[in-house]
Design a protein around this motif. Structure first.
Motif, PDB file in Angstrom:
ATOM      1  N   LEU A   1       0.805  -1.222   0.000  1.00 49.23           N
ATOM      2  CA  LEU A   1       0.000   0.000   0.000  1.00 49.23           C
ATOM      3  C   LEU A   1       0.841   1.275   0.000  1.00 49.23           C
ATOM      4  N   PHE A   2       0.278   2.315  -0.630  1.00 50.46           N
ATOM      5  CA  PHE A   2       0.672   3.686  -0.340  1.00 50.46           C
ATOM      6  C   PHE A   2      -0.251   4.119   0.799  1.00 50.46           C
ATOM      7  N   ALA A   3       0.224   3.963   2.030  1.00 52.42           N
ATOM      8  CA  ALA A   3      -0.642   4.114   3.201  1.00 52.42           C
ATOM      9  C   ALA A   3      -0.823   5.578   3.585  1.00 52.42           C
ATOM     10  N   VAL A   4      -2.057   5.911   3.983  1.00 54.20           N
ATOM     11  CA  VAL A   4      -2.390   7.259   4.445  1.00 54.20           C
ATOM     12  C   VAL A   4      -2.923   7.251   5.876  1.00 54.20           C
ATOM     13  N   ALA A   5      -3.167   6.066   6.429  1.00 52.97           N
ATOM     14  CA  ALA A   5      -3.720   5.983   7.783  1.00 52.97           C
ATOM     15  C   ALA A   5      -3.135   4.779   8.500  1.00 52.97           C
ATOM     16  N   MET A   6      -3.141   4.859   9.831  1.00 47.86           N
ATOM     17  CA  MET A   6      -2.542   3.840  10.680  1.00 47.86           C
ATOM     18  C   MET A   6      -3.426   3.667  11.906  1.00 47.86           C
ATOM     19  N   ASN A   7      -3.947   2.457  12.088  1.00 51.46           N
ATOM     20  CA  ASN A   7      -4.813   2.163  13.235  1.00 51.46           C
ATOM     21  C   ASN A   7      -5.994   3.132  13.349  1.00 51.46           C
ATOM     22  N   GLY A   8      -6.604   3.433  12.220  1.00 48.76           N
ATOM     23  CA  GLY A   8      -7.831   4.219  12.225  1.00 48.76           C
ATOM     24  C   GLY A   8      -7.653   5.714  12.288  1.00 48.76           C
ATOM     25  N   GLU A   9      -6.408   6.222  12.274  1.00 44.65           N
ATOM     26  CA  GLU A   9      -6.198   7.660  12.282  1.00 44.65           C
ATOM     27  C   GLU A   9      -5.231   8.047  11.172  1.00 44.65           C
ATOM     28  N   VAL A  10      -5.276   9.333  10.818  1.00 44.19           N
ATOM     29  CA  VAL A  10      -4.371   9.819   9.790  1.00 44.19           C
ATOM     30  C   VAL A  10      -2.937   9.475  10.177  1.00 44.19           C
ATOM     31  N   LEU A  11      -2.156   9.059   9.202  1.00 41.37           N
ATOM     32  CA  LEU A  11      -0.784   8.631   9.440  1.00 41.37           C
ATOM     33  C   LEU A  11      -0.036   9.643  10.307  1.00 41.37           C
ATOM     34  N   PRO A  12       0.575   9.234  11.411  1.00 39.88           N
ATOM     35  CA  PRO A  12       1.365  10.170  12.222  1.00 39.88           C
ATOM     36  C   PRO A  12       2.559  10.705  11.432  1.00 39.88           C
ATOM     37  N   VAL A  13       2.976  11.926  11.751  1.00 34.83           N
ATOM     38  CA  VAL A  13       4.107  12.540  11.055  1.00 34.83           C
ATOM     39  C   VAL A  13       5.367  11.689  11.212  1.00 34.83           C
ATOM     40  N   ASP A  14       5.619  11.182  12.407  1.00 33.59           N
ATOM     41  CA  ASP A  14       6.817  10.375  12.647  1.00 33.59           C
ATOM     42  C   ASP A  14       6.817   9.077  11.843  1.00 33.59           C
ATOM     43  N   HIS A  15       5.653   8.671  11.385  1.00 29.48           N
ATOM     44  CA  HIS A  15       5.545   7.415  10.643  1.00 29.48           C
ATOM     45  C   HIS A  15       5.249   7.634   9.168  1.00 29.48           C
ATOM     46  N   GLY A  16       5.511   8.855   8.673  1.00 30.20           N
ATOM     47  CA  GLY A  16       5.502   9.048   7.233  1.00 30.20           C
ATOM     48  C   GLY A  16       4.442   9.946   6.653  1.00 30.20           C
ATOM     49  N   PHE A  17       3.643  10.643   7.468  1.00 31.20           N
ATOM     50  CA  PHE A  17       2.604  11.517   6.923  1.00 31.20           C
ATOM     51  C   PHE A  17       3.196  12.474   5.891  1.00 31.20           C
ATOM     52  N   PRO A  18       2.538  12.644   4.737  1.00 35.96           N
ATOM     53  CA  PRO A  18       1.180  12.193   4.435  1.00 35.96           C
ATOM     54  C   PRO A  18       1.069  10.788   3.845  1.00 35.96           C
ATOM     55  N   VAL A  19       2.150  10.259   3.246  1.00 34.27           N
ATOM     56  CA  VAL A  19       2.057   8.944   2.589  1.00 34.27           C
ATOM     57  C   VAL A  19       3.347   8.169   2.819  1.00 34.27           C
ATOM     58  N   ARG A  20       3.193   6.886   3.079  1.00 36.58           N
ATOM     59  CA  ARG A  20       4.335   5.985   3.198  1.00 36.58           C
ATOM     60  C   ARG A  20       4.016   4.675   2.503  1.00 36.58           C
ATOM     61  N   GLN A  21       5.054   3.872   2.288  1.00 31.27           N
ATOM     62  CA  GLN A  21       4.855   2.541   1.715  1.00 31.27           C
ATOM     63  C   GLN A  21       4.735   1.502   2.826  1.00 31.27           C
ATOM     64  N   VAL A  22       3.912   0.505   2.592  1.00 34.96           N
ATOM     65  CA  VAL A  22       3.791  -0.667   3.463  1.00 34.96           C
ATOM     66  C   VAL A  22       3.754  -1.888   2.556  1.00 34.96           C
ATOM     67  N   VAL A  23       4.752  -2.775   2.683  1.00 37.41           N
ATOM     68  CA  VAL A  23       4.830  -3.975   1.839  1.00 37.41           C
ATOM     69  C   VAL A  23       5.015  -5.185   2.740  1.00 37.41           C
ATOM     70  N   PRO A  24       4.018  -6.060   2.852  1.00 37.67           N
ATOM     71  CA  PRO A  24       4.162  -7.245   3.704  1.00 37.67           C
ATOM     72  C   PRO A  24       5.271  -8.168   3.196  1.00 37.67           C
ATOM     73  N   GLY A  25       6.037  -8.714   4.137  1.00 33.26           N
ATOM     74  CA  GLY A  25       7.024  -9.728   3.797  1.00 33.26           C
ATOM     75  C   GLY A  25       8.421  -9.224   3.539  1.00 33.26           C
ATOM     76  N   LEU A  26       8.630  -7.900   3.533  1.00 35.57           N
ATOM     77  CA  LEU A  26       9.962  -7.350   3.292  1.00 35.57           C
ATOM     78  C   LEU A  26      10.378  -6.494   4.469  1.00 35.57           C
ATOM     79  N   TYR A  27      11.673  -6.561   4.806  1.00 39.23           N
ATOM     80  CA  TYR A  27      12.190  -5.647   5.822  1.00 39.23           C
ATOM     81  C   TYR A  27      11.988  -4.206   5.358  1.00 39.23           C
TER      82      TYR A  27
END
Length: 585
Positions: A414-440
């Motif tokens: 995913l190009f993720a925009v939210a984390m645990n039901g809230e807008v992605l925190p700044v420390d975790h990549g707001f506004p958009v970050r990548q999430v790819v299962p299975g890769l470090y």
């Protein structure tokens, strides 16, 4: 009052320029706390835009396009710099001019701030504090430039020419001993009395001796009319200027960071998340065993690990964010944040792991993510058949290389925009970050992602690859003991051993535990919504007195059991069995 007559024009202008920089730097720092729109330069710029006639605005847009505001602010700064230099120039002789100039600066800044919509009383604080700092800095720099005083050459006051009859004139000091000068101190330069400094018959440049009449009569020491005049001290000025530059620069940088965080936090708070077109499956009732000390199935955002290369967390305004996809594609794509939110969004539970995580380490966490599927966005661009790498770039310049086949194989990348039901925190990549299962994370989880170049591994390298890490980063099956803790103390009797295990996108099929290298015993496993998350496990243990070593190993859904052979995180992830030692009393 002593005047700065010895300070040259260039030094005064430099002092004024640096003092203006100190004023703006301090104002920027305070504005970072109060609010970025309270920075006087921004306020003056906004007021200028409001007061500018429409034809002039239209010309600026045609001439400068998207850079019109940058040009305006640059112009304001140039004018401020010129005026500050002029104030310093005029302050060489009249220090009050500097104070008056900074007061006028402050009045203009305050008027610009208070006329902005929704202005409050605190909004003038950055301007007032900045003006005070600038005026103080100007006075300090001019005093340093003035340096230490030195004796001035001035006309002497002539001594009386005649002595009183029968004795010395009461206004004349006693004659000095032979070989002494007028002060009575033995001379060191061999000059004759009355000739110091080239003195003539009257001894104007030094103490003289009257040779008429009945003999030599000592005259009084010369009185100087000019006092002491300050000398220009270049070194003290330049060291002061260097300090002022540091203060101005530090204030500006810290203020921008604080102001940027406030602005981005406000923008983040204004984001409304759309509903997921593909919601995640409900978390099974048995996914969390609810054992004290055991990591919860969902890691709260505040507790989620953060490992990245950013010394300062990038502050990216979603209004300015774009994602560019280019390289080995048929049609380059550029998306805004609004464009991304209009796409069908997918919700997925995914556990992330950092490659630097030691066996049993804390750099792993599970969350529910919401975002656009990377495969859908990449198909828009039309990937070429021979492309095998996605070189993604963060807003702060970090890069990582992700295998194309992993992203396109149907998993919830995913190009993720939210984390645990809230807008992605700044420390975790707001506004958009990548999430790819299975890769470090170092080859998949780019935060603040802004660019993706479709390329090949034999043509490009990401940030960590030339530093000795593997180009590919599949996550190794791992397990961890959370309860009891390493070095813990227990009471003899029934006890619970519990922890988590993960094998992202493959799934954990079994977990085994042994104590003191005894028989392996299979632990009970918690439920999971899919193969992309970690899995809680627990086992009962009859603890007996003494010291004990507990070990754990996991087997994934493909039948592979994690190896006992220990290996460090570099170059492709740690391996080995996690163990803890405890004391039972």
């Amino acid at each position: 009052m002593q005047r700065n007559t010895m300070v040259p024009a260039w030094a005064g202008a430099l002092a004024g320029l640096v003092s203006g920089g100190v004023a703006l730097g301090v104002a920027q720092l305070v504005a970072g706390v109060v609010g970025p729109t309270t920075f006087p330069v921004v306020a003056v710029g906004d007021a200028t835009v409001d007061l500018t006639p429409a034809p002039v605005k239209d010309f600026a847009i045609r001439a400068f396009g998207e850079n019109d505001k940058a040009v305006l602010l640059g112009g304001v700064l140039v004018v401020l710099a010129a005026v500050a230099a002029l104030i310093g120039l005029l302050s060489r002789r009249r220090p009050a001019v500097g104070h008056l100039g900074f007061v006028l600066f402050g009045v203009i800044g305050v008027l610009a701030v208070v006329t902005r919509p929704d202005a409050g009383a605190l909004d003038v604080v950055p301007t007032v504090v900045g003006v005070a700092a600038g005026a103080w800095a100007l006075g300090l720099l001019l005093r340093r430039a003035q340096g230490a005083p030195h004796p001035a050459t001035a006309p002497a006051i002539a001594a009386p020419r005649h002595a009183a009859p029968g004795g010395a004139d009461p206004r004349v000091p006693a004659a000095a001993p032979a070989g002494a000068g007028a002060s009575g101190v033995p001379r060191q330069d061999g000059a004759a009395e009355g000739q110091e400094g080239g003195g003539g018959p009257e001894g104007e440049a030094g103490a003289g001796v009257s040779r008429g009449g009945g003999g030599a009569v000592e005259r009084p020491a010369v009185m100087r009319a000019g006092g002491q005049v300050p000398a220009f001290d270049r070194r003290r000025l330049l060291t002061g200027v260097a300090g002022g530059v540091v203060v101005a620069g530090a204030g500006a940088v810290l203020g921008q960071q604080l102001g940027g965080r406030r602005a981005v936090d406000a923008a983040r708070g204004g984001v409304t998340l759309p509903r997921a077109a593909t919601p995640a499956r409900p978390v099974p009732a048995g996914a969390d065993l609810r054992i004290g000390g055991l990591s919860p199935f969902v890691t709260p955002n505040k507790d989620f690990y953060r490992v990245d290369t950013a010394l300062v967390v990038p502050q990216v305004d979603p209004a300015d964010w774009t994602l560019r996809i280019h390289g080995m594609v048929d049609r380059p794509v550029e998306l805004t944040f609004a464009d991304l939110l209009k796409l069908p969004l997918t919700e997925a539970d995914v556990t992330l792991t950092c490659v630097s995580n030691e066996v049993g380490g804390p750099y792993v966490g599970n969350a529910r993510w919401l975002g656009a599927r990377m495969s859908d966005v990449l198909r828009r661009a039309g990937l070429r058949a021979d492309a095998d790498m996605l070189l993604s770039t963060s807003a702060d310049g970090f890069t990582c290389g992700t295998p194309v086949d992993v992203v396109m194989d149907g998993r919830d990348a995913l190009f993720a925009v939210a984390m645990n039901g809230e807008v992605l925190p700044v420390d975790h990549g707001f506004p958009v970050r990548q999430v790819v299962p299975g890769l470090y994370g170092y080859v998949s989880a780019t935060k603040w992602v802004v660019d993706i170049k479709v390329t090949r591994f034999d043509r490009d390298q990401a940030y960590w690859t030339p530093r000795g890490w593997s180009a590919m980063g599949p996550i190794k099956t791992q397990s961890r003991i959370d309860v009891p803790k390493q070095g813990g103390s227990l009471k003899a009797g029934p006890a619970t051993i519990a922890g988590v295990a993960w094998a992202q996108h493959t799934g954990v099929d079994a977990v085994e535990v042994r104590v003191d290298r005894g028989q392996w015993r299979e632990a009970r496993l918690a439920e999971v919504p899919g193969p992309d998350t970690w899995r809680q496990w627990a086992i009962d243990w009859a603890a007996t007195p003494g010291g004990h070593t507990i070990e754990v190993r996991a087997t994934d859904a493909s039948g592979r059991t994690q190896t006992e052979q220990p290996a460090p995180p570099a170059p492709d992830g740690a391996s080995g069995w996690h163990s803890v030692t405890v004391q039972v009393a």
